[in-house]
Design an enzyme around this catalytic site. Structure first.
Site: not given
Ligand code: SAH
Ligand code: SF4
Length: 391
Positions: A115, A128, A135, A139, A142, A194-195, A226, A248-250, A325, A368
């Site tokens: 995408e 984006c 990936c 997480c 995600c 992806g990472e 990111s 992606s601190f979270h 999301n 995402c």
């Molecule tokens: N893999 C990388 C970049 C892709 S994700 C990373 O993890 O940083 C881009 C951002 O969207 C990251 O901060 C991720 O944590 C966040 N993200 C993933 N799934 C999400 C969701 N369902 N709702 C909100 N943010 C999300």
């Molecule tokens: Fe991969 Fe980023 Fe999603 Fe984590 S948040 S599973 S690193 S795409």
């Protein structure tokens, strides 16, 4: 580091050249293009100049046909066309949201799909892009994390996403026209699937191409990578790419971060922060974006906000709060608007910008990780329909 099994990656990068097929010039660094030209008959003495010319055609003017490269001799153009191609991913579908967001599904070698999302904003816009199909990380919030990694994208497939969007936005300049500084595609974020730091070399080469002053010409300040926190690659990103960094601190405790972003078991919060501290200086960038997904009752308390401020003390930072999301089967729900605002307020009063990310393109599932899954679901149901019909 914990005693649990290390997170490894088991990925394959397909070579740029198929055994007997043509060589795609898209995604080659200048040096690699020079080597490829020499290996296929361009005299060594001319090679640097030819790279400069071809580079400009491809990345400045968006030309994909050697026949149009009018400052090259006709015979040389024909010679190039025998060995090389200029190929970008194929657009499978394009959806336009009511808010102007465009979502592309593009197909890459092997029939895989990724995408790409374009988000317009006041005459500018952010693209984006994805760095992997799926990936390897998992997480828990995600959707991409629930999909198996298929493979790393090549540099050509990564920068090719930018070229696909430029095609669709009609943004390649007219040859010979005066320079136009208005850019519909003004920023890139590596926040798709992806990472990116698990595909470091290809991401680096692709971003170097996007930044090249003789081509797409995006400033490194307009590119944000990111990462979930691949600590050993953070210093390298500063040195070899020099783009803006988002992390992606979270979560504000290792206990919670281990659950949300499992790579934390490999490199914990303290190790991550240490790597982040030197990033702005080495990359000469302004500040790091801390992404923080707001999950109801999990990481969204006032106490979390205060702990976050303590942790990042001394790091030039901006906190991007992302309302979760939701996706079918997700184990979390989105924090309430009031909760998000209260969290943002605490962070803001401590002196950090704390924007709340507005979900864009919700009507076309452009958030995402959602697009690929939607396609897979569609496939599955088609298969089911076929099975039911006895096909
Ligand atoms: N893999 C990388 C970049 C892709 S994700 C990373 O993890 O940083 C881009 C951002 O969207 C990251 O901060 C991720 O944590 C966040 N993200 C993933 N799934 C999400 C969701 N369902 N709702 C909100 N943010 C999300
Ligand atoms: Fe991969 Fe980023 Fe999603 Fe984590 S948040 S599973 S690193 S795409």
């Amino acid at each position: 580091m914990s005693a649990t099994a290390p997170i490894t990656q088991d990925v394959m990068t397909i070579p740029r050249k198929l055994p007997d097929g043509p060589i795609n010039l898209v995604g080659l660094t200048r040096d690699a293009m020079r080597d490829a030209l020499i290996a296929h008959g361009t005299p060594e003495k001319q090679a640097k100049m030819r790279v400069g010319q071809i580079w400009q055609w491809i990345y400045q003017w968006g030309v994909r046909d050697f026949a149009e490269m009018t400052n090259l001799a006709k015979a040389y153009r024909a010679q190039l066309a025998e060995t090389f191609v200029i190929e970008i991913p194929e657009v499978v579908s394009r959806q336009l949201s009511g808010d102007g967001t465009r979502k592309y599904l593009v197909r890459i070698a092997g029939g895989h799909e990724v995408e790409v999302v374009y988000i317009p904003e006041d005459g500018r816009g952010t693209l984006c892009i994805s760095s992997q199909v799926g990936c390897t990380l998992t997480c828990s919030f995600c959707h991409t994390g629930t999909q198996k990694l298929v493979r790393n994208l090549t540099a050509g497939e990564i920068v090719g996403q930018v070229m696909v969007a430029r095609d669709d936005l009609g943004e390649w300049p007219e040859i010979g026209a005066p320079k136009d500084e208005t850019r519909l595609l003004s920023n890139i974020v590596l926040m798709g699937m992806g990472e990116p730091l698990y595909n470091f070399e290809n991401v680096r080469d692709a971003m170097k191409i996007a930044m090249d002053p003789e081509g797409i010409q995006l400033s490194r300040r307009r590119i944000t990578l990111s990462t979930s926190g691949v600590v050993p690659e953070i210093a390298r990103t500063a040195q070899e790419i020099g783009c803006q960094l988002a992390v992606s601190f979270h979560a504000t405790t290792d206990e919670i971060r281990d659950k949300l972003v499992p790579i934390n078991k490999r490199w914990n919060i303290a190790e991550l922060l240490e790597a982040l501290r030197s990033y702005p200086k080495v990359s000469n960038s302004e500040r790091i974006t801390f992404e923080y997904v707001m999950l109801k009752g999990v990481n969204d308390s006032d106490e979390d906000a205060r702990r976050l401020i303590e942790l990042i003390k001394g790091i030039p930072a901006k906190i991007n709060l992302i309302p979760f999301n939701e996706w079918p089967g997700a184990p979390y729900t989105r924090s309430s608007g009031n909760r998000i605002h209260a969290f943002a307020d605490i962070v803001y009063k401590a002196g950090y910008a704390s924007p709340i990310r507005t979900p864009r393109g919700e009507d076309i599932m452009a958030a995402c990780g959602q697009l690929k899954s939607a396609t897979e679901r569609a496939r599955k149901s088609r298969r089911q329909i076929e099975a039911e019909a006895g096909l």
